[in-house]
Design an enzyme around this catalytic site. Structure first.
Site, PDB file in Angstrom:
ATOM      1  N   ASN A  27       0.816  -1.209   0.000  1.00 58.69           N
ATOM      2  CA  ASN A  27       0.000   0.000   0.000  1.00 58.69           C
ATOM      3  C   ASN A  27       0.852   1.263   0.000  1.00 58.69           C
ATOM      4  O   ASN A  27       1.939   1.302   0.591  1.00 58.69           O
ATOM      5  CB  ASN A  27      -0.919   0.023   1.229  1.00 58.69           C
ATOM      6  CG  ASN A  27      -2.183  -0.775   1.005  1.00 58.69           C
ATOM      7  OD1 ASN A  27      -2.577  -1.027  -0.116  1.00 58.69           O
ATOM      8  ND2 ASN A  27      -2.826  -1.174   2.101  1.00 58.69           N
ATOM      9  N   HIS A  28       0.333   2.303  -0.657  1.00 51.78           N
ATOM     10  CA  HIS A  28       0.920   3.643  -0.600  1.00 51.78           C
ATOM     11  C   HIS A  28       0.011   4.520   0.270  1.00 51.78           C
ATOM     12  O   HIS A  28      -1.173   4.247   0.430  1.00 51.78           O
ATOM     13  CB  HIS A  28       1.000   4.261  -1.995  1.00 51.78           C
ATOM     14  CG  HIS A  28       1.957   3.561  -2.905  1.00 51.78           C
ATOM     15  ND1 HIS A  28       2.641   4.215  -3.900  1.00 51.78           N
ATOM     16  CD2 HIS A  28       2.357   2.268  -2.981  1.00 51.78           C
ATOM     17  CE1 HIS A  28       3.398   3.368  -4.561  1.00 51.78           C
ATOM     18  NE2 HIS A  28       3.230   2.164  -4.014  1.00 51.78           N
ATOM     19  N   ARG A  29       0.586   5.561   0.772  1.00 55.51           N
ATOM     20  CA  ARG A  29      -0.245   6.551   1.448  1.00 55.51           C
ATOM     21  C   ARG A  29      -1.075   7.288   0.386  1.00 55.51           C
ATOM     22  O   ARG A  29      -0.554   7.714  -0.645  1.00 55.51           O
ATOM     23  CB  ARG A  29       0.645   7.537   2.208  1.00 55.51           C
ATOM     24  CG  ARG A  29      -0.135   8.542   3.014  1.00 55.51           C
ATOM     25  CD  ARG A  29       0.762   9.444   3.828  1.00 55.51           C
ATOM     26  NE  ARG A  29      -0.034  10.493   4.447  1.00 55.51           N
ATOM     27  CZ  ARG A  29       0.468  11.462   5.193  1.00 55.51           C
ATOM     28  NH1 ARG A  29       1.779  11.521   5.425  1.00 55.51           N
ATOM     29  NH2 ARG A  29      -0.329  12.370   5.718  1.00 55.51           N
TER      30      ARG A  29
END
Length: 222
Positions: A90-92
């Protein structure tokens, strides 16, 4: 118990009619050596292009030392092309940019990465006797109940009920394999926790549809 039934630590448990092992099928317990994985006995994966590193093939974003884990129960069946997209992928995305600057500059507690909280890095949990079809993608934090079937190419997130048949993107419940009372009974029986000798002795009942017969066997074992 048939004398030839393989132990759960067998790397290539499927022997072809000509006597050679099928190198594209492995018991995961024999090939996964990774601190963030938990794998139950007799769960297997298959691939037309078997990798050297099964952990990296199946869950390429799950690295040692990351906060999340991947837990797979007993007697699961994982087809070719399945991917577990764990939480470290996941990315922010709550700000302006999703670019993870910090992964190229030492990681650490940096503003371009999600904070390492249980909410941001949930475990992915697969129950027992789950069949995951070819090319399915299991997203971070998915929790798949025992006895579920995940259709080929499905993209799964969130909670999957026990004994549900799932398909589509995003995956949805197509149907339940049994009614609620039968599902509760099967979860109570939990045949996957029996000794392998008992499981094989009840193969006809486990593989068949006579739940009452399986209940009688379970009661006799009690």
């Amino acid at each position: 118990m048939p004398a030839h039934f393989p132990l759960p630590e067998t790397r290539h448990p499927l022997i072809l009619p000509d006597g050679t092992p099928h190198e594209g099928t492995v018991f995961l317990k024999a090939v996964i050596d990774h601190p963030n994985w938990e794998v139950g006995d007799y769960s297997y994966a298959s691939s037309f292009d078997p990798p050297e590193d099964w952990a990296a093939r199946l869950a390429p974003w799950l690295h040692p030392g990351t906060p999340e884990s991947l837990r797979i129960g007993r007697f699961c069946q994982i087809a070719d092309g399945v991917r577990f997209v764990t939480a470290s992928a996941n990315h922010r995305y709550d700000g302006i940019s999703t670019y993870p600057f910090a992964i190229f500059d030492g990681f650490g507690d940096r503003p371009s990465l999600p904070s390492w909280t249980p909410e941001n890095f949930p475990d992915t949990v697969i129950g027992n006797d789950v069949w995951i079809g070819a090319g399915a993608m299991i997203l971070p934090g998915a929790r798949i109940g025992s006895g579920a079937i995940i259709g080929a190419g499905a993209v799964v997130k969130g909670e999957v009920p026990p004994y549900a048949v799932m398909g589509g993107n995003p995956a949805r419940v197509i149907r339940r394999r049994f009614d609620e009372a039968c599902i509760a009974g099967l979860l109570d029986i939990a045949w996957w926790d029996w000794p392998i000798e008992d499981i094989l002795a009840a193969e006809s009942e486990i593989a068949g549809g006579d739940i009452a017969a399986l209940r009688r066997i379970a009661a006799a074992r009690a």
